[in-house]
Design a protein around this motif. Structure first.
Motif, PDB file in Angstrom:
ATOM      1  N   CYS A 208       0.845  -1.207   0.000  1.00  0.00           N
ATOM      2  CA  CYS A 208       0.000   0.000   0.000  1.00  0.00           C
ATOM      3  C   CYS A 208       0.875   1.249   0.000  1.00  0.00           C
ATOM      4  O   CYS A 208       2.016   1.218   0.435  1.00  0.00           O
ATOM      5  CB  CYS A 208      -0.887   0.031   1.247  1.00  0.00           C
ATOM      6  N   ASN A 209       0.303   2.349  -0.440  1.00  0.00           N
ATOM      7  CA  ASN A 209       1.028   3.613  -0.331  1.00  0.00           C
ATOM      8  C   ASN A 209       0.346   4.593   0.608  1.00  0.00           C
ATOM      9  O   ASN A 209       0.742   5.751   0.704  1.00  0.00           O
ATOM     10  CB  ASN A 209       1.226   4.259  -1.710  1.00  0.00           C
ATOM     11  N   ALA A 213      -5.309   2.714   3.570  1.00  0.00           N
ATOM     12  CA  ALA A 213      -5.495   1.486   2.801  1.00  0.00           C
ATOM     13  C   ALA A 213      -4.970   0.290   3.570  1.00  0.00           C
ATOM     14  O   ALA A 213      -5.614  -0.765   3.617  1.00  0.00           O
ATOM     15  CB  ALA A 213      -4.771   1.597   1.456  1.00  0.00           C
ATOM     16  N   GLN A 214      -3.819   0.457   4.185  1.00  0.00           N
ATOM     17  CA  GLN A 214      -3.258  -0.647   4.953  1.00  0.00           C
ATOM     18  C   GLN A 214      -4.155  -0.998   6.137  1.00  0.00           C
ATOM     19  O   GLN A 214      -4.466  -2.176   6.361  1.00  0.00           O
ATOM     20  CB  GLN A 214      -1.857  -0.281   5.455  1.00  0.00           C
TER      21      GLN A 214
END
Length: 279
Positions: A208-209, A213-214
């Motif tokens: 993930c960036n 999201a993570q």
């Protein structure tokens, strides 16, 4: 009605003399008289009358005097407020998405307390991008992650890397699914390296960036992750009995062309606002 004419009119009402009023506003008496005649024409009623050898206000003049004071007070107050915005420019602040919920609100509050009329633009990008933008003049300041042994910028906080999972995640699986940041993240390499050294089978499921999201995928039970403790947020738990992870520092960097609002006093206020001591 012309503001300067009202100001001149009030000068007369306070002095009771055309001559003295003209001197106060740095006009000749003839220029002052012409200005008052024009004002009488605008309001459509005589404002002055003779009383013996003196000139006094008419009933219309007395009425205008009360209103003129209010008009001028409002006018001057508005101008003073507007002047505070002269030469004002927004503060362009960079902040990794990881810290948007934890550190950023405290920092913004500190800036607002220091300068109530501030206008701030926040750009959420990884630290490496924020450094580039600072160098290119696209930002005035940035919150970034740095190595603990670095002297870069102004230290704000020391953050410890932690393992995270959904509350009921089953760690007894044969192969641990990993949800990590991109490969340039310090925690990414540390997590894989430590599991490899322990002989723990694992699968890199997702890179993930963003922290959101993570966290979203970890919350749903897709896998376990690693991130700084300050970025954990809610809905995930810190795992115990896992390989140790490195710590990082969080620092405030300023651009080459200093924004007028970024002073030593503001930086100290920001550092104090975080109110988190190193672990």
């Amino acid at each position: 009605m012309d503001i300067e004419s009202l100001r001149s009119f009030l000068a007369f009402s306070e002095t009771g003399s055309f001559t003295r009023a003209a001197k106060q506003i740095n006009r000749t008496q003839s220029a002052f008289s012409a200005q008052m005649k024009k004002l009488e024409s605008e309001v459509g009623a005589p404002l002055f009358e003779k009383e013996g050898r003196n000139v006094v206000l008419t009933e219309a003049g007395i009425t205008l005097r009360a209103d003129a004071k209010q008009i001028l007070e409002l006018h001057d107050s508005s101008l003073n407020k507007i002047k505070r915005y002269q030469n004002k420019r927004s503060l362009r602040l960079g902040c990794p998405e990881d810290y948007n919920e934890s550190l950023l609100p405290k920092i913004i509050s500190a800036i607002r307390e220091y300068e109530p009329l501030c206008s701030i633009q926040v750009f959420s990008q990884p630290s490496v991008v924020l450094r580039e933008w600072l160098d290119e003049g696209k930002l005035d300041a940035a919150i970034v992650t740095r190595s603990p042994n670095s002297e870069e910028g102004y230290w704000l906080y020391s953050d410890q890397g932690v393992w995270i999972a959904a509350e009921n995640f089953d760690l007894s699986v044969d192969v641990l699914p990993l949800v990590l940041f991109q490969a340039d993240c310090k925690y990414h390499a540390a997590a894989i390296d430590s599991l490899t050294k322990q002989g723990q089978a694992h699968q890199l499921l997702v890179c993930c960036n963003t922290a959101s999201a993570q966290r979203g995928m970890v919350k749903s039970g897709l896998g376990i992750g690693v991130m700084g403790r300050v970025s954990m947020g809610s809905g995930v738990v810190e795992l115990a009995d896992m390989p140790p992870l490195p710590s990082v520092d969080i620092a405030l960097l300023t651009g080459g062309k200093a924004h007028p609002m970024i002073t030593a006093s503001l930086i100290e206020r920001i550092q104090s606002s975080v109110l988190i001591q190193p672990s």
